[in-house]
Write a protein that holds these residues in place. Sequence first.
Motif, PDB file in Angstrom:
ATOM      1  N   ASP A  86       3.936  11.555  -4.813  1.00 48.11           N
ATOM      2  CA  ASP A  86       3.884  11.159  -3.408  1.00 48.11           C
ATOM      3  C   ASP A  86       4.355   9.719  -3.227  1.00 48.11           C
ATOM      4  O   ASP A  86       5.067   9.391  -2.269  1.00 48.11           O
ATOM      5  CB  ASP A  86       2.464  11.317  -2.865  1.00 48.11           C
ATOM      6  N   VAL A  89       8.171   9.624  -3.423  1.00 44.03           N
ATOM      7  CA  VAL A  89       8.809  10.058  -2.178  1.00 44.03           C
ATOM      8  C   VAL A  89       8.741   8.946  -1.139  1.00 44.03           C
ATOM      9  O   VAL A  89       9.755   8.605  -0.499  1.00 44.03           O
ATOM     10  CB  VAL A  89       8.141  11.342  -1.637  1.00 44.03           C
ATOM     11  N   HIS A  93      11.952   6.713   0.435  1.00 38.97           N
ATOM     12  CA  HIS A  93      12.229   6.698   1.875  1.00 38.97           C
ATOM     13  C   HIS A  93      12.158   5.283   2.454  1.00 38.97           C
ATOM     14  O   HIS A  93      12.965   4.922   3.325  1.00 38.97           O
ATOM     15  CB  HIS A  93      11.260   7.633   2.586  1.00 38.97           C
ATOM     16  N   LYS A  98      17.171   9.256   0.060  1.00 40.18           N
ATOM     17  CA  LYS A  98      16.648  10.620   0.066  1.00 40.18           C
ATOM     18  C   LYS A  98      16.208  10.984  -1.351  1.00 40.18           C
ATOM     19  O   LYS A  98      16.680  10.404  -2.342  1.00 40.18           O
ATOM     20  CB  LYS A  98      17.714  11.598   0.545  1.00 40.18           C
ATOM     21  N   LEU A  99      15.313  11.983  -1.458  1.00 38.21           N
ATOM     22  CA  LEU A  99      14.827  12.410  -2.767  1.00 38.21           C
ATOM     23  C   LEU A  99      14.992  13.919  -2.926  1.00 38.21           C
ATOM     24  O   LEU A  99      14.467  14.698  -2.118  1.00 38.21           O
ATOM     25  CB  LEU A  99      13.362  12.032  -2.957  1.00 38.21           C
ATOM     26  N   VAL A 101      14.596  17.147  -5.705  1.00 40.07           N
ATOM     27  CA  VAL A 101      13.920  17.522  -6.941  1.00 40.07           C
ATOM     28  C   VAL A 101      14.527  18.805  -7.500  1.00 40.07           C
ATOM     29  O   VAL A 101      15.173  19.566  -6.791  1.00 40.07           O
ATOM     30  CB  VAL A 101      12.398  17.691  -6.736  1.00 40.07           C
ATOM     31  N   TRP A 200       6.723  21.606  -1.838  1.00 39.24           N
ATOM     32  CA  TRP A 200       7.411  20.326  -2.040  1.00 39.24           C
ATOM     33  C   TRP A 200       8.040  19.805  -0.757  1.00 39.24           C
ATOM     34  O   TRP A 200       8.069  18.586  -0.533  1.00 39.24           O
ATOM     35  CB  TRP A 200       8.422  20.453  -3.173  1.00 39.24           C
ATOM     36  N   ARG A 203       5.519  17.963   1.064  1.00 44.09           N
ATOM     37  CA  ARG A 203       5.233  16.651   0.472  1.00 44.09           C
ATOM     38  C   ARG A 203       6.345  15.650   0.769  1.00 44.09           C
ATOM     39  O   ARG A 203       6.276  14.498   0.321  1.00 44.09           O
ATOM     40  CB  ARG A 203       5.001  16.784  -1.035  1.00 44.09           C
ATOM     41  N   GLY A 204       7.381  16.101   1.477  1.00 45.28           N
ATOM     42  CA  GLY A 204       8.389  15.164   1.966  1.00 45.28           C
ATOM     43  C   GLY A 204       9.683  15.109   1.200  1.00 45.28           C
ATOM     44  O   GLY A 204      10.545  14.276   1.520  1.00 45.28           O
ATOM     45  N   VAL A 205       9.876  15.967   0.182  1.00 44.46           N
ATOM     46  CA  VAL A 205      11.158  15.903  -0.517  1.00 44.46           C
ATOM     47  C   VAL A 205      12.272  16.357   0.426  1.00 44.46           C
ATOM     48  O   VAL A 205      12.057  17.145   1.345  1.00 44.46           O
ATOM     49  CB  VAL A 205      11.161  16.737  -1.816  1.00 44.46           C
ATOM     50  N   ASP A 206      13.471  15.849   0.155  1.00 49.70           N
ATOM     51  CA  ASP A 206      14.610  16.103   1.039  1.00 49.70           C
ATOM     52  C   ASP A 206      15.489  17.260   0.579  1.00 49.70           C
ATOM     53  O   ASP A 206      16.424  17.638   1.297  1.00 49.70           O
ATOM     54  CB  ASP A 206      15.456  14.835   1.138  1.00 49.70           C
ATOM     55  N   ARG A 277      16.941  18.997   5.445  1.00 41.18           N
ATOM     56  CA  ARG A 277      16.685  19.259   4.023  1.00 41.18           C
ATOM     57  C   ARG A 277      17.882  20.022   3.457  1.00 41.18           C
ATOM     58  O   ARG A 277      18.631  20.657   4.207  1.00 41.18           O
ATOM     59  CB  ARG A 277      15.399  20.055   3.853  1.00 41.18           C
TER      60      ARG A 277
END
Length: 558
Positions: A86, A89, A93, A98-99, A101, A200, A203-206, A277
Amino acid sequence: MTLNKTQPWWRTAVIYQIYPRSWADADGNGVGDLPGIVRRLPYLRDLGVDAVWLSPFYTSPQADAGYDVADYYDVDPLFGDLSDADRLVATAHELGLKLVVDLVPNHTSDEHAWFEAALVAAPGSPERARYMFRDGRGADGAQPPNNWQSMFGGPAWQRVVEADGSPGQWYLHLFDRKQPDLNWDNPQVREEFERVLRFWLDRGVDGFRVDVAHGLAKVEGLPDWSGAMHMADGRQQQRAPMWDQPGVHEIYRSWRAVLDTYDVADAASAADPGDGRMMCAEAWVVPAENLAKYVRPDEFHQAFNFEFLESPWGAEALRDVIDRTSDANAAVGAPTTWVLSNHDVVRHATRLGLPAGAEKLNGIGADDPQPDAELGLRRARAATALMLALPGGAYLYQGEELGLPDHTTMPDEARQDPTYARTQHKDKGRDGCRVPMPWEKDAPADGFNDTGRLWLPQPAVYAELAVDQQVGVVGSTLELYRTLLRLRREHDLATGELHWVTVEPDVLIFDNGAVRSITNFGSTPYPVPTGWSVAVASRSLQDGAVPVDTTVWTTRDA
């Protein structure tokens, strides 16, 4: 190929791959981790990339460096915990990155709860139906169900011992025996991975880079296959029954529908409506028209252009692959996603320095032909400059901005890639491109950590190529990358249109907006055209001309 100037981020981004084991080690145990990544993220902001892709950090026995996932919903203690994820991420940001995974859907670990349940369940049970269990051939079932071979060497089947102690069924593993293939005809498997996506995304992944994206569907009946097992063998007239089957596209349409719901939510809440995303396919697929099917509007957003990565160093070969792949993607309205190195192939600073005909994608040992390091780096810098002048997106692999080579003389006893063991040491494996990053020349482990511990040894040359030896140094590879990325953004090259200027056997010249890119593959310097000034060069000019194995970007004089 022309792209709309109002692009969502993923159509034009330069994405930097971090191999978590090898980028930065905060706790000093010799293996990189998420806190180490968080600490070093400002370096990537300063480099000028748009996003970061992380190879797997999920709970895993690490039989294949994390690509054998035991729990898709947690972080392996080797790398940290969910709070570290977390924080990663959030920090990315905050830095404007951007992230992305990794997602590994073709197989799980044999230590995944599903597979452990399958081993104690009976043949024909719902638990076994999630995987590719089959009875063996022969009167006593002692022969594998078919003749498929593992990508890591040896048979692609492993026989199990049943609960009563008797020899039992076989399960398919296209990679290591500890990586059993999932059965994507099973609705439970499909439902589970949609849950993983949402976990995921919430949890904010892009986005996601999808491992072995072309391998999920297999031909019914799993027939024998006499062709090569290589995933992108264009010489084969018949499609291999385990790769690029039509059934994969239905899976990815369902995933795209999941991502699109987040895209809508992002557009409603974000200042930039293009903040969606994304997912990128690792699909070793030829021809280009087949790969383009993966990036149709309702499937993947990106697919790696591995034909470009595999192309030999030469004007004709590279022009051909640029044209064919760009045209195929344009036909479905998709960008082309360029790449030269990653964690599975010999780094291009080494690959391009090997003798003609000796080029290798997978592993070099001390007893193999050794690269010409100077030639390889010169060509690698030119290749990167050429790549970043092209329209579309691009991926960089950690350390290539330093000009890092593979470790081609690594002691065999240090190797950990399962390929090395499964091929009885014939294939050196991929460890050479996975060596920990050098940050500081005179620090323990070249600054990878404070203890000097390393899960793979670094070659001596890494100290001279460390980040602190290149920052601010005119002509260094790091400063070249920074300049290329800055000019790429300033000139909007990612959203431009490629126009070939001339057709010559030993030079590639194209215009992209205001920039003219010239790459010299010949044996003599090539003159810079009159009325154009050099904005950046991968190598110093020679009497005002472009040297051999060099790319320059020029702009028209006012």
